[in-house]
Scaffold this motif. Sequence first.
Motif, PDB file in Angstrom:
ATOM      1  N   LEU A  60      50.171  45.502  32.301  1.00 38.62           N
ATOM      2  CA  LEU A  60      51.277  44.732  33.328  1.00 38.62           C
ATOM      3  C   LEU A  60      50.467  43.508  33.633  1.00 38.62           C
ATOM      4  N   PRO A  61      51.280  42.419  33.917  1.00 39.89           N
ATOM      5  CA  PRO A  61      50.695  41.199  34.162  1.00 39.89           C
ATOM      6  C   PRO A  61      50.492  40.737  35.442  1.00 39.89           C
ATOM      7  N   VAL A  62      49.336  40.085  35.726  1.00 36.89           N
ATOM      8  CA  VAL A  62      49.317  39.379  36.899  1.00 36.89           C
ATOM      9  C   VAL A  62      49.842  38.045  36.185  1.00 36.89           C
ATOM     10  N   LEU A  63      51.026  37.579  36.931  1.00 40.66           N
ATOM     11  CA  LEU A  63      51.843  36.444  36.349  1.00 40.66           C
ATOM     12  C   LEU A  63      52.040  36.522  34.550  1.00 40.66           C
ATOM     13  N   ASP A  64      51.110  36.206  33.927  1.00 33.93           N
ATOM     14  CA  ASP A  64      51.337  36.489  32.428  1.00 33.93           C
ATOM     15  C   ASP A  64      50.115  36.900  31.726  1.00 33.93           C
ATOM     16  N   THR A  65      49.165  37.373  32.447  1.00 34.41           N
ATOM     17  CA  THR A  65      48.151  38.067  31.961  1.00 34.41           C
ATOM     18  C   THR A  65      47.652  39.411  32.296  1.00 34.41           C
ATOM     19  N   GLN A  97      55.939  27.445  45.964  1.00 36.81           N
ATOM     20  CA  GLN A  97      55.866  27.140  47.301  1.00 36.81           C
ATOM     21  C   GLN A  97      57.230  26.715  47.882  1.00 36.81           C
ATOM     22  N   ALA A  98      57.956  25.865  47.336  1.00 36.61           N
ATOM     23  CA  ALA A  98      59.223  25.601  47.678  1.00 36.61           C
ATOM     24  C   ALA A  98      60.075  26.781  47.567  1.00 36.61           C
ATOM     25  N   TYR A  99      60.001  27.629  46.773  1.00 38.25           N
ATOM     26  CA  TYR A  99      60.980  28.999  46.792  1.00 38.25           C
ATOM     27  C   TYR A  99      60.369  30.071  47.950  1.00 38.25           C
ATOM     28  N   ILE A 100      59.338  30.094  48.153  1.00 35.79           N
ATOM     29  CA  ILE A 100      58.642  30.864  49.327  1.00 35.79           C
ATOM     30  C   ILE A 100      59.235  30.393  50.540  1.00 35.79           C
ATOM     31  N   GLN A 101      59.045  29.010  50.852  1.00 34.07           N
ATOM     32  CA  GLN A 101      59.587  28.358  51.833  1.00 34.07           C
ATOM     33  C   GLN A 101      61.042  28.492  52.315  1.00 34.07           C
ATOM     34  N   ILE A 103      51.669  35.937  42.684  1.00 39.50           N
ATOM     35  CA  ILE A 103      51.883  34.795  43.704  1.00 39.50           C
ATOM     36  C   ILE A 103      50.823  33.975  43.870  1.00 39.50           C
ATOM     37  N   ARG A 104      49.689  34.668  44.291  1.00 44.49           N
ATOM     38  CA  ARG A 104      48.421  33.755  44.405  1.00 44.49           C
ATOM     39  C   ARG A 104      48.150  33.025  42.979  1.00 44.49           C
ATOM     40  N   GLU A 105      48.120  33.697  41.922  1.00 46.60           N
ATOM     41  CA  GLU A 105      47.993  33.158  40.578  1.00 46.60           C
ATOM     42  C   GLU A 105      48.935  31.756  40.494  1.00 46.60           C
ATOM     43  N   ALA A 106      50.219  32.149  40.678  1.00 45.89           N
ATOM     44  CA  ALA A 106      51.351  31.076  40.430  1.00 45.89           C
ATOM     45  C   ALA A 106      51.017  29.745  41.413  1.00 45.89           C
ATOM     46  N   LEU A 107      50.477  29.998  42.528  1.00 48.18           N
ATOM     47  CA  LEU A 107      50.230  28.748  43.501  1.00 48.18           C
ATOM     48  C   LEU A 107      48.838  28.263  43.049  1.00 48.18           C
TER      49      LEU A 107
END
Length: 287
Positions: free
Chosen positions: A29-34, A279-283, A265-269
């Motif tokens: 299972l990936p953290v984002l893509d890894t 970030q815009a999506y979370i806001q 999320i942490r990785e994407a940021l």
Amino acid sequence: MNVRKAVIPTAGLGTRFLPVTKAVPKALLPVLDTPVIHLAVEEAAAAGIQHVVMVVSPHQEAIASYFDVSSDVARMLERQGRAALIERVSDLARTVEITYVQQREPLGNGHAVLVAKEAVGNEPLAVLLPDDVIRGGESTIGRMIEIYQETGGPVIGVAETPEETIPQKGVVAPTSRNGRVYEISGLVEKPSIEEAPSNLAVVGRYVLPPEIFAALERTSPGAGGEIWLADGIAALLKTHRGTAYRFPGELFDTGVPAGMLKASIREALDRDDMSDEIQAYIQDLAQ
Ligand code: UTP
């Protein structure tokens, strides 16, 4: 003695991540893509580990396929001049030798380490439980190997845990401290808050002397009928000098969906190509 080998158990059922783990090994299972297994092997390789012993269940061929640099997908991408897309995997697979050993039944994480006994031989070993993803800073297992080289006894990765979570964790008993390194006298599984010797909970990173195998052979099944690595280490601490290392990075428990989502999320940021969008999506969501 130099620590050259790492054992990575991945043969558990992953019941806390059903339904996806019915068909897909939790380690993929990936953290984002890894996949988390990639991150664990990368951490081991960064620490100078040359040989990874991967403990897999009988239905986890997909893990070996992931690291197979001669797979159909790898060849096709190469033909199309797009091999860069998977270079991170092929570089890693060329850096470390990976041996696969089978744990036929999920009899516990201690049992999983025990089935790696022959592949490891009579030498010290690092153990990484891939669900525990650590972000930031140096290779945690690398620093722990340095500590092992000074002490020759078990070194356990620990993190401060909020008080209310102590009864679900393994907690170490420190006797003295030097910065992030603690001398410890023992390890208590799932203590009550009152009885807990500290708030330092065991995380899935260990460097162990070869005597761990004999200790695990003597360990009876504990909670849930499983042989627990923590019980084997607790027995070893009666005769060996033990140390805990409170690593500086950020810990994510990716063995459960909420922890995996936070890690992603942490990785994407941190990624230039998507940080603004996420970030815009979370806001937006927060409003
Ligand atoms: P966990 O206890 O977190 O994993 O084991 P699990 O049993 O797969 O998960 P749940 O509790 O059912 O959701 C930590 C690591 O040890 C491996 C797991 O694959 C995971 O990487 N493990 C666990 C084994 O290899 N064999 C086992 O018998 C148990």
